[in-house]
Scaffold this motif. Structure first.
Motif, PDB file in Angstrom:
ATOM      1  N   ALA A  35      33.078  16.390 -37.155  1.00  0.00           N
ATOM      2  CA  ALA A  35      32.545  15.776 -37.179  1.00  0.00           C
ATOM      3  C   ALA A  35      30.826  15.837 -36.170  1.00  0.00           C
ATOM      4  CB  ALA A  35      32.613  14.276 -36.608  1.00  0.00           C
ATOM      5  N   GLU A  36      29.747  15.068 -36.171  1.00  0.00           N
ATOM      6  CA  GLU A  36      29.246  15.188 -35.668  1.00  0.00           C
ATOM      7  C   GLU A  36      29.176  14.773 -34.603  1.00  0.00           C
ATOM      8  OE1 GLU A  36      26.058  13.270 -37.765  1.00  0.00           O
ATOM      9  OE2 GLU A  36      26.172  14.721 -39.723  1.00  0.00           O
ATOM     10  N   ASN A  37      28.131  15.267 -32.987  1.00  0.00           N
ATOM     11  CA  ASN A  37      28.129  14.833 -31.954  1.00  0.00           C
ATOM     12  C   ASN A  37      27.320  13.453 -31.895  1.00  0.00           C
ATOM     13  OD1 ASN A  37      25.969  16.376 -32.269  1.00  0.00           O
ATOM     14  ND2 ASN A  37      26.559  17.631 -30.492  1.00  0.00           N
ATOM     15  N   SER A  38      26.439  12.576 -30.922  1.00  0.00           N
ATOM     16  CA  SER A  38      25.238  12.593 -31.252  1.00  0.00           C
ATOM     17  C   SER A  38      24.264  12.457 -31.554  1.00  0.00           C
ATOM     18  CB  SER A  38      25.737  11.739 -29.655  1.00  0.00           C
ATOM     19  OG  SER A  38      25.091  12.690 -28.339  1.00  0.00           O
ATOM     20  N   LEU A 106      25.664   5.219 -22.303  1.00  0.00           N
ATOM     21  CA  LEU A 106      25.342   3.949 -23.227  1.00  0.00           C
ATOM     22  C   LEU A 106      25.981   3.254 -23.863  1.00  0.00           C
ATOM     23  CD1 LEU A 106      22.071   5.595 -23.667  1.00  0.00           C
ATOM     24  CD2 LEU A 106      22.714   4.169 -21.856  1.00  0.00           C
ATOM     25  N   SER A 107      25.852   1.845 -24.182  1.00  0.00           N
ATOM     26  CA  SER A 107      26.502   1.370 -25.342  1.00  0.00           C
ATOM     27  C   SER A 107      26.099   1.345 -26.763  1.00  0.00           C
ATOM     28  CB  SER A 107      26.142  -0.269 -24.021  1.00  0.00           C
ATOM     29  OG  SER A 107      24.582  -1.019 -24.953  1.00  0.00           O
ATOM     30  N   TRP A 146      27.276   5.760 -25.962  1.00  0.00           N
ATOM     31  CA  TRP A 146      26.481   7.549 -26.520  1.00  0.00           C
ATOM     32  C   TRP A 146      26.631   7.691 -25.273  1.00  0.00           C
ATOM     33  CZ3 TRP A 146      25.021   8.214 -31.425  1.00  0.00           C
ATOM     34  CH2 TRP A 146      24.602   7.343 -32.670  1.00  0.00           C
ATOM     35  N   PRO A 147      26.024   9.281 -25.044  1.00  0.00           N
ATOM     36  CA  PRO A 147      26.352   9.550 -23.635  1.00  0.00           C
ATOM     37  C   PRO A 147      24.772   9.223 -23.464  1.00  0.00           C
ATOM     38  CG  PRO A 147      26.124  11.208 -25.388  1.00  0.00           C
ATOM     39  CD  PRO A 147      26.866   9.694 -25.896  1.00  0.00           C
ATOM     40  N   ASP A 162      27.315  16.653 -24.718  1.00  0.00           N
ATOM     41  CA  ASP A 162      27.375  15.524 -25.211  1.00  0.00           C
ATOM     42  C   ASP A 162      29.173  15.377 -26.012  1.00  0.00           C
ATOM     43  OD1 ASP A 162      27.069  13.993 -27.961  1.00  0.00           O
ATOM     44  OD2 ASP A 162      25.556  15.250 -28.083  1.00  0.00           O
ATOM     45  N   TYR A 163      29.000  14.275 -26.935  1.00  0.00           N
ATOM     46  CA  TYR A 163      30.470  13.810 -26.877  1.00  0.00           C
ATOM     47  C   TYR A 163      30.154  12.981 -28.182  1.00  0.00           C
ATOM     48  CZ  TYR A 163      29.755   9.498 -24.992  1.00  0.00           C
ATOM     49  OH  TYR A 163      29.263   8.078 -24.421  1.00  0.00           O
TER      50      TYR A 163
END
Length: 198
Positions: A35-38, A106-107, A146-147, A162-163
């Protein structure tokens, strides 16, 4: 009084419970997906946990569920009711969840978290499982944070925190179950090839 984080204490205790379990069998559960990270980069992700089951099939112990991201040092830990003792416990009463940390997350709308009670992720399955022991072979992973930063400076150079990218649509993850110590008890390693930079 132990100063180890709750997750470390749980993981250290699990082998002892397994040894004392007599006829109990330990199983590993894992799934790898892309998948994609942030940051919008395509990455591999590995989700994993362990259970201990009696001969009757009753699950007597579980570890938290951990989500690792390729090229990142950040690990997301999802817990259920009774695991850990942080401020996210209130949310765990209704499922397997992860709460973000002020300064690190972060939200969904990009705002800084005021405390450690913000629900940032949840895991269930097609049957609506709310405990790790009940999770089936196909999981639904919801991420809603989000990171705060993806790259940090360390003594060894830049580090990645990142995640997986937040999404309003759950990620669908197929999970394999294997007896601990058996031939299939080999969760796939996340390749580091794409992480090498000049």
């Amino acid at each position: 009084m132990s100063t180890r984080p709750p997750i470390e204490r749980i993981l250290l205790l699990f082998p002892l419970l397994s040894a004392l379990g007599g006829c109990a069998t330990e199983y590993s559960h894992y799934g790898r997906f892309v998948a994609e990270n942030s940051a919008g980069e395509e990455r591999e992700f590995l989700i994993s946990w362990r259970t201990m089951e009696s001969l009757s099939g009753e699950i007597s112990a579980v570890t938290p569920v951990m989500l690792r991201t390729q090229c990142s040092d950040r690990k997301l830990v999802f817990m259920e009711p009774g695991q850990g003792g942080d401020a996210c416990r209130a949310h765990r009463e209704s499922g397997v969840v992860w709460c973000g940390a002020p300064g690190q997350d972060l939200s969904l709308d990009g705002k800084a978290l005021g405390d450690a009670t913000t629900l940032c992720g949840a895991i269930t399955d097609e049957n609506g499982a709310s405990h790790i022991a009940d999770l089936g072979r196909v999981m639904q992973l919801q991420i809603s944070c989000w990171p705060a930063q993806t790259i940090v400076k360390t003594d060894d150079g830049p580090g990645n925190l990142d995640y997986i990218k937040a999404s309003s649509v759950p990620y669908i993850v197929s999970v394999k179950r294997a007896e601990a110590g058996g031939s299939e008890d080999k969760p796939p390693a996340l390749s580091e090839t794409v992480c090498i930079t000049d």
